[in-house]
Design an enzyme around this catalytic site. Structure first.
Site, PDB file in Angstrom:
ATOM      1  CE  LYS A  76      -3.602   2.142   2.928  1.00 48.84           C
ATOM      2  NZ  LYS A  76      -4.393   1.931   4.181  1.00 48.84           N
ATOM      3  CB  SER A 152      -7.119   4.276   3.404  1.00 49.55           C
ATOM      4  OG  SER A 152      -6.351   3.611   4.393  1.00 49.55           O
ATOM      5  CB  SER A 176      -7.857   1.713   6.366  1.00 48.26           C
ATOM      6  OG  SER A 176      -8.343   3.020   6.481  1.00 48.26           O
TER       7      SER A 176
END
Length: 474
Positions: A76, A152, A176
């Site tokens: 990520k 996220s 997230s």
């Protein structure tokens, strides 16, 4: 078995076993993942930077002899540095900043044998429950391209859902990991506070890193290979008594489980979300557990205000540090509207405001912690509403995001305040057929219990692990 079948019909653990047996080589697997990336990413926009040549060179040079040797993996693009790659945090202000070295968790992934092939899309500073940053554009849900993938860790979840990699790195400061796991039909485990090393010294007491996976055993194995705080970490935790993979299939005993299908403030969740949690409650009763209506009692308004400040204050520090690196002032096009408002608000607040926020966080943690002295687990919907269409949570539209954002993290964020482990399992769908998760939460440090029960559900009520491709246009 064809390479496509090897890649799509097995989880990460199974694929690693195929490599270890010699059914397929590490290079063949990584090459296949890179072809998938080239073929499918333009449709979903999950991966924002790749390192194809470097990945293949690492394979050819010889990989560490770890349990996941040769498995392609994605990181990520938020606070997790891969040497030689940008870490943009989803922000135009950070675009082009190249990392000099791996963060600790990335180094642990490499030692496990994982081959990093790229970085995944994330909303700006991870501050949104939908992944649609201005910098890279929105990540689209392969099961309905008009819809989002959660946030996220939305890019990571979409990449796993379309079969680019069998698992991917993720992080969770308010849901997230769990929110995109729900939106993409994946397993998303948020470990306990202190369990994992953090890529950012500004992550604070709420954010924790791990992964999105297709199976419980993959999540357990990754936890075994990477858990343990970094040197000098501010939060500690007792190590697991035995490997987490040993908890997969272990008898959890008869547990007392509380279930709630309402928001922390008492508001109703969407009927589809409530139905998923209720159905899982019935499953757990059939497995021999005692399930009754119960939920932690705390003050969600105070917690919400505290978490908003404690998530945006580290962001403000990062912005100031970046501006100092660049030697300039903040420009109008550096930040999205939501981040700009949060930044300016933080700049006007005082150290006593920060202390008050930490106090509210700690008081909530104590209130939630008391629940787990009476109950072994809590069961909730992961989301308060089904996965939204793209644009509903547009961070450039402040009125829209303030109106709609709260319902998507209301059931996940409380457990970042107390640091409890929580897992989203892909055990349901909404009325239109899109995935919906159910969330299980345990007391602090009890990932072992979550893994036992999650694997029990997985065995008794197996979910589909089919790859979401070809993508659905509408």
């Amino acid at each position: 078995m064809s390479m496509e079948s090897l890649f799509d019909d097995q989880d990460m653990t199974g694929l690693a076993a195929s490599i270890d047996r010699g059914d397929v080589s590490a290079r063949e697997v990584v090459e296949f993942a890179l072809r998938r990336l080239e073929e499918r990413n333009s449709t979903v926009n999950a991966v924002v930077a790749d390192r194809a040549e470097e990945a293949l060179a690492e394979v050819d040079a010889g990989l560490p002899d770890g349990p996941l040797r040769g498995i392609p993996f994605l990181i990520k693009d938020l606070h997790a540095d891969v040497a030689g790659m940008p870490t943009s945090n989803g922000s135009r202000l950070f675009a082009g900043r190249v990392a000099e070295q791996d963060t600790e968790l990335v180094a642990r992934y490499r030692r496990a044998g994982l081959v990093i092939i790229g970085k995944t899309n994330t909303p700006e500073f991870g501050q949104n429950a939908s992944t649609e940053p201005v910098l890279f554009g929105p990540t689209r849900n392969p099961r309905r391209l008009t819809h989002g993938v959660g946030g996220s860790s939305g890019g990571s979840a979409a990449a796993v859902a379309v079969g680019i990699t069998p698992a991917a790195h993720a992080s969770d400061g308010g849901g997230s990991i769990r929110i995109p796991a729900s939106a993409n039909g994946l397993v998303g485990l948020k470990p306990s506070r202190g369990r994992m090393p953090s890529g950012s010294p500004l992550a604070g007491p709420m954010s924790v890193e791990h992964a999105v996976t297709r199976s419980v055993r993959d999540s357990a194995l990754l936890l075994d290979l990477t858990s343990g705080p970094a040197v000098g970490a501010p939060f500690g935790i007792a190590p697991s008594v035995r490997p987490y993979v040993a908890e997969v299939g272990a008898d959890p005993g008869k547990l007392r489980i509380g279930i709630t299908t309402t928001m922390p403030g008492g508001e109703s969740v969407h009927p589809d979300c409530a139905a998923v949690a209720s159905n899982v409650g019935v499953m757990l009763e059939k497995l021999g557990h005692h399930v009754e209506t119960a939920a932690p009692v705390f003050h969600p308004e105070a917690l919400g205000a505290a978490m908003q400040y404690l998530m945006s204050a580290p962001m403000a520090v990062e912005i100031d540090q970046r501006l100092a690196e660049l030697g300039r002032e903040l420009r109008d096009d550096d930040l999205e509207t939501m981040a700009r408002v949060q930044y300016e608000r933080c700049k006007s607040q005082s150290v006593t405001d920060l202390a008050a926020a930490y106090t509210a966080l700690e008081l909530t943690a104590r209130e939630i912690g008391r629940f787990f002295t009476e109950y072994d687990l809590l069961l909730t919907p992961t989301l308060g509403a089904p996965t939204p269409p793209l644009g509903l949570l547009d961070a450039m539209n402040l009125e829209a995001i303030w109106k709609h954002a709260g319902i998507y993290g209301a059931l996940t964020s409380p457990f970042n305040s107390g640091g409890q482990p929580a897992i989203s399992l892909p055990l349901g769908k909404d009325s239109s057929g899109m995935p919906l998760g159910a969330q299980l939460v345990a007391g602090h440090g009890r990932e072992d219990l979550l893994i036992r029960v999650a694997s029990q559900l997985e065995a008794a009520y197996p979910w589909s692990t089919s790859i979401a491709w070809p993508a659905v246009a509408d």
